[in-house]
Enzyme design. Structure first.
Site, mmCIF file in Angstrom:
data_model
loop_
_atom_site.group_PDB
_atom_site.id
_atom_site.type_symbol
_atom_site.label_atom_id
_atom_site.label_comp_id
_atom_site.label_asym_id
_atom_site.label_seq_id
_atom_site.Cartn_x
_atom_site.Cartn_y
_atom_site.Cartn_z
ATOM 1 N N LEU A 126 0.849 -1.180 0.000
ATOM 2 C CA LEU A 126 0.000 0.000 0.000
ATOM 3 C C LEU A 126 0.888 1.235 0.000
ATOM 4 O O LEU A 126 2.096 1.134 0.207
ATOM 5 C CB LEU A 126 -0.913 -0.007 1.229
ATOM 6 C CG LEU A 126 -1.844 -1.213 1.361
ATOM 7 C CD1 LEU A 126 -2.614 -1.156 2.672
ATOM 8 C CD2 LEU A 126 -2.806 -1.289 0.180
ATOM 9 N N SER A 127 0.298 2.398 -0.211
ATOM 10 C CA SER A 127 1.142 3.594 -0.271
ATOM 11 C C SER A 127 1.897 3.793 1.035
ATOM 12 O O SER A 127 3.039 4.260 1.028
ATOM 13 C CB SER A 127 0.306 4.832 -0.609
ATOM 14 O OG SER A 127 -0.743 5.010 0.318
ATOM 15 N N GLU A 128 1.274 3.439 2.173
ATOM 16 C CA GLU A 128 1.977 3.505 3.448
ATOM 17 C C GLU A 128 1.477 2.439 4.410
ATOM 18 O O GLU A 128 0.309 2.032 4.359
ATOM 19 C CB GLU A 128 1.827 4.890 4.097
ATOM 20 C CG GLU A 128 2.823 5.916 3.614
ATOM 21 C CD GLU A 128 2.152 7.174 3.117
ATOM 22 O OE1 GLU A 128 2.857 8.023 2.556
ATOM 23 O OE2 GLU A 128 0.934 7.306 3.257
ATOM 24 N N THR A 129 2.390 2.011 5.279
ATOM 25 C CA THR A 129 2.079 1.128 6.402
ATOM 26 C C THR A 129 2.646 1.795 7.644
ATOM 27 O O THR A 129 3.770 2.292 7.639
ATOM 28 C CB THR A 129 2.727 -0.251 6.216
ATOM 29 O OG1 THR A 129 2.189 -0.879 5.054
ATOM 30 C CG2 THR A 129 2.486 -1.147 7.421
ATOM 31 N N HIS B 278 -1.967 10.572 6.077
ATOM 32 C CA HIS B 278 -3.006 9.538 6.138
ATOM 33 C C HIS B 278 -2.661 8.432 7.125
ATOM 34 O O HIS B 278 -3.561 7.915 7.806
ATOM 35 C CB HIS B 278 -3.391 9.065 4.729
ATOM 36 C CG HIS B 278 -2.913 7.745 4.277
ATOM 37 N ND1 HIS B 278 -1.675 7.557 3.689
ATOM 38 C CD2 HIS B 278 -3.513 6.533 4.274
ATOM 39 C CE1 HIS B 278 -1.543 6.284 3.354
ATOM 40 N NE2 HIS B 278 -2.648 5.644 3.694
#
Length: 300
Positions: free
Chosen positions: A44-47, A76
């Site tokens: 995903l774009s960030e974790t 986010h």
């Protein structure tokens, strides 16, 4: 051992819209390489990885990874993690709950509220945006994005470099049609990125899809393994500097709603609040909703 995780859609109150986020609870004991590998696995774009805080008065420590790099701060993951922490503790009681996260940029203070059955989190920007010198010509930026030079800029807005913890090349684009055609998936962006060092670019226009939005935006970050991001809180934080530079809002409180992710079919809404005194930005907050759509365990 096992570690619980949850997937949230952030900057939306509607499942399968907004920006997906993986929240890994109880991440104590994971080293840098393991966190990077897990973030790559989620892709995903960030974790965000939540750990025991260094100061017991704070809620959690937090480390944020894209599929390719660690970030000192991102919007986010901050919003999603704050809501996830509150929900994991049994939800809200009363008007709201304060969550404090120890991120790479420093301490980030969040307030989580119930907004008609969905949770909304808002955090104080840990750093106010600052501008840096940008020595790029409009035609080279346009070429890197597959646009015409005349499509870069509108009104008095020109490309700038702003940062509220993470630097962003902020590029104004003239209209929804042009911003919809923009892309870094072309033959010119890689050379531009290598020469300038920019791995990401934040595009915005005054034209919007939502009637209540002030700006429409897109974020391309191929240098971080993100072709396009549905919602980028760190960029919205930096964008407060753009608003101050070109729109020169009058003194008092201001709310700027930014829409993003529309072209991806994942519409997002980022609420930027700005407090202005003597024509200077004194405080700013960023907020949005988040909804949990999945949960599970890492067998690690």
């Amino acid at each position: 051992m096992t570690r619980d995780y949850a997937i949230y859609d952030v900057f939306t109150a509607t499942p399968l819209e907004g920006n997906p986020l993986a929240v890994v609870f109880d991440a104590d004991g994971l080293d840098d390489g393991q966190m990077a590998a897990i973030a790559g696995e989620f892709n995903l774009s960030e974790t965000i990885f939540l750990t025991s805080p260094e100061n017991e008065a704070h809620s959690r420590g937090a480390r944020i990874f894209t599929p390719k790099a660690e970030l000192p701060f991102a919007g986010h993951p901050t919003v999603g993690a704050a809501i996830a922490i509150v929900e994991r503790r049994g939800g809200l009681a009363g008007d709201g709950r304060i969550v404090t996260l120890e991120e790479g940029i420093g301490l980030v203070r969040c307030v989580v509220k119930d907004d008609g059955g969905t949770h909304f989190a808002e955090f104080d920007l840990p750093k106010l945006p600052v501008a840096a010198e940008l020595n790029l010509k409009k035609d080279e930026i346009a070429d890197a994005l597959g646009l015409a030079p005349a499509e870069i800029g509108f009104e008095n807005h020109v490309p700038t470099l702003h940062s509220a913890g993470v630097p962003f090349l902020c590029v104004p684009v003239d209209g929804l049609e042009a911003i919809g055609r923009a892309s870094t998936n072309n033959d010119t962006w890689p050379a531009f990125s290598k020469r300038t060092g920019f791995g990401e670019v934040y595009l915005y226009t005054r034209d919007t899809v939502r009637h209540d939005a002030a700006f429409h935006s897109r974020l391309f970050a191929p240098g971080f393994g993100i072709a396009e991001d549905p919602a980028t809180g760190a960029a919205a934080a930096a964008f407060a500097g753009v608003v101050m530079q070109f729109d020169t809002p009058h003194d008092g409180p201001h709310v700027v709603l930014i829409e993003q992710g529309v072209e991806m079919g994942r519409p997002s809404a980022l609420r930027l609040e700005m407090d202005i005194e003597n024509r200077k930005l004194t405080k700013a907050r960023l907020g949005g909703h988040a909804v949990r759509i999945a949960e599970g365990q890492l067998l690690l």
